[in-house]
Design an enzyme around this catalytic site. Structure first.
Site, PDB file in Angstrom:
ATOM      1  N   ASP A 178      -4.227   2.525  -1.872  1.00  0.00           N
ATOM      2  CA  ASP A 178      -3.560   3.697  -2.457  1.00  0.00           C
ATOM      3  C   ASP A 178      -4.419   4.920  -2.148  1.00  0.00           C
ATOM      4  O   ASP A 178      -5.429   5.165  -2.819  1.00  0.00           O
ATOM      5  CB  ASP A 178      -3.402   3.518  -3.964  1.00  0.00           C
ATOM      6  CG  ASP A 178      -2.685   2.214  -4.309  1.00  0.00           C
ATOM      7  OD1 ASP A 178      -1.452   2.195  -4.237  1.00  0.00           O
ATOM      8  OD2 ASP A 178      -3.377   1.225  -4.631  1.00  0.00           O
ATOM      9  N   SER A 236      -3.795  -3.500  -2.805  1.00  0.00           N
ATOM     10  CA  SER A 236      -3.050  -2.322  -2.363  1.00  0.00           C
ATOM     11  C   SER A 236      -4.005  -1.211  -1.959  1.00  0.00           C
ATOM     12  O   SER A 236      -4.963  -0.914  -2.663  1.00  0.00           O
ATOM     13  CB  SER A 236      -2.134  -1.825  -3.490  1.00  0.00           C
ATOM     14  OG  SER A 236      -1.396  -0.695  -3.089  1.00  0.00           O
ATOM     15  N   SER A 251       0.835  -1.201   0.000  1.00  0.00           N
ATOM     16  CA  SER A 251       0.000   0.000   0.000  1.00  0.00           C
ATOM     17  C   SER A 251       0.868   1.249   0.000  1.00  0.00           C
ATOM     18  O   SER A 251       2.078   1.173   0.189  1.00  0.00           O
ATOM     19  CB  SER A 251      -0.906   0.029   1.243  1.00  0.00           C
ATOM     20  OG  SER A 251      -1.811  -1.045   1.248  1.00  0.00           O
TER      21      SER A 251
END
Length: 356
Positions: free
Chosen positions: A281, A279, A241
């Site tokens: 983001d 992830s 991340s």
């Protein structure tokens, strides 16, 4: 030997000038503080604390009493943040922005809440509650995350340590156990000065917590990265991340700030990220241009904001992209080789990979 930011190694990102420290604290009033936890927890089980807390404050005064305009933008939502729902609903930041590891979010939220309650006895009594903003990345490759070494007092300590000095970068604070593109990642900063046709200059500052990407993605970043060496890299089992914190002193409303936050994705993408399925983001953005009092007898508020047909807005967009890209690279170039749980080692990015 201390590690260097990429500009000190002869690499230049973008065209706009940086602030004096090339750091988020170049935005006047912004404070950054770290608490780093790195020590063995058990010799028998080879467990390590390899984690920490990072605090970002928009100013030195009481943030609950003097809120700032803020927002967030989620590119991919595989994350365990707190406070973003209300942040986007009301467009007001009333707590420090706190960063830590995934399982440290509850403790950091509690510590930050305690910090604010101590300074604002009216919270929950004569006025409403308070919205705590915490972001996280998963550092479980190096950190014994199940032991939850981060405690509420570490959040308070990070806030108390926060200063306007040039922030430490690399494997510090929340970035202590993070991995980026198979190398040691963590905290990275950068800033840009935006010229406004001789009227006034604005500053955009970025701080990232980098914990994403596969090595082959970085290798595709052939503007600055050469072919991979035989140095061992880390093949993390998770997609990772990134949390991006963007600050500016430009007078923007929350919608304009969100437009600015979206441009951080350009800088992220330039480094090789494709924002993987697993992830998180996420961008958290705020403006220090004006504060909003918690208590007021007036039923109206007056704000200044940039006109959107002003060319300076495009320059701010460029600044967001450039500073994000450079902050990510600084998180790599400043980080040192780190040992963590089970004897695992994550190597620092070799400078000989950079096209200097």
């Amino acid at each position: 030997m201390s590690r260097k930011k990429i500009r000190e190694l002869g690499l230049k990102i973008g065209q706009q000038p940086t602030g004096s420290n090339n750091c988020i604290t170049d935005v006047k009033g912004v404070h950054v503080g770290h608490v780093t936890l790195q020590y063995p927890l058990s010799t028998e089980e080879d467990e390590w604390a390899c984690t920490g807390v990072t605090a970002i404050l928009p100013h030195e005064r009481n943030i609950f009493q003097e809120k700032v305009v803020a927002t967030s933008y989620v590119f991919n939502g595989f994350g365990k943040t707190t406070g973003l729902v209300q942040l986007n609903e009301l467009g007001r930041l009333e707590s420090p922005i706190m960063l830590t590891n995934t399982f440290g979010v509850p403790a950091v939220t509690q510590g930050t809440l305690e910090y604010l309650l101590e300074r604002n006895p009216e919270i929950g009594e004569s006025t409403g509650t308070v919205n705590i903003v915490v972001g996280e990345c998963n550092d479980s490759y190096l950190n014994s995350i199940r032991t939850m070494p981060v405690k509420p007092e570490h959040a308070k300590e990070a806030i108390q340590k926060a200063s306007t000095d040039k922030a430490e970068e690399g494997a510090v604070g929340a970035g202590t156990g993070m991995v980026c593109f198979g190398y040691k990642g963590g905290i990275g900063c950068s800033s840009r000065i935006v010229k406004n046709e001789g009227v006034v200059d604005y500053t955009v500052g970025c701080l990232v917590l980098s914990n994403f990407g596969k090595t082959e993605e970085l290798e595709n970043y052939n503007r600055f990265i050469q072919t991979q060496t035989d140095l061992e890299v880390t093949d993390s089992q998770t997609d990772g991340s990134i949390i991006i914190v963007l600050a500016t002193d430009a007078p923007l409303n929350e919608r304009q700030l969100q437009r600015l936050a979206k441009r951080c994705g350009i800088g992220l993408g330039r480094t090789g990220s494709h924002m993987s399925n697993g992830s998180g983001d996420i961008v958290i953005a705020f403006s220090t241009a004006q504060t909003i009092p918690h208590f007021s007898v007036d039923h109206k508020e007056t704000f200044s904001q940039l006109r959107e047909d002003n060319t300076v807005l495009n320059s701010l967009f460029t600044a967001a992209a450039e500073s994000t890209e450079e902050a990510i690279l600084n998180s790599l170039s400043c980080a040192t080789t780190t040992v963590g749980r089970k004897g695992r080692v994550v190597n620092e990015l070799p400078y000989n990979l950079l096209k200097t």
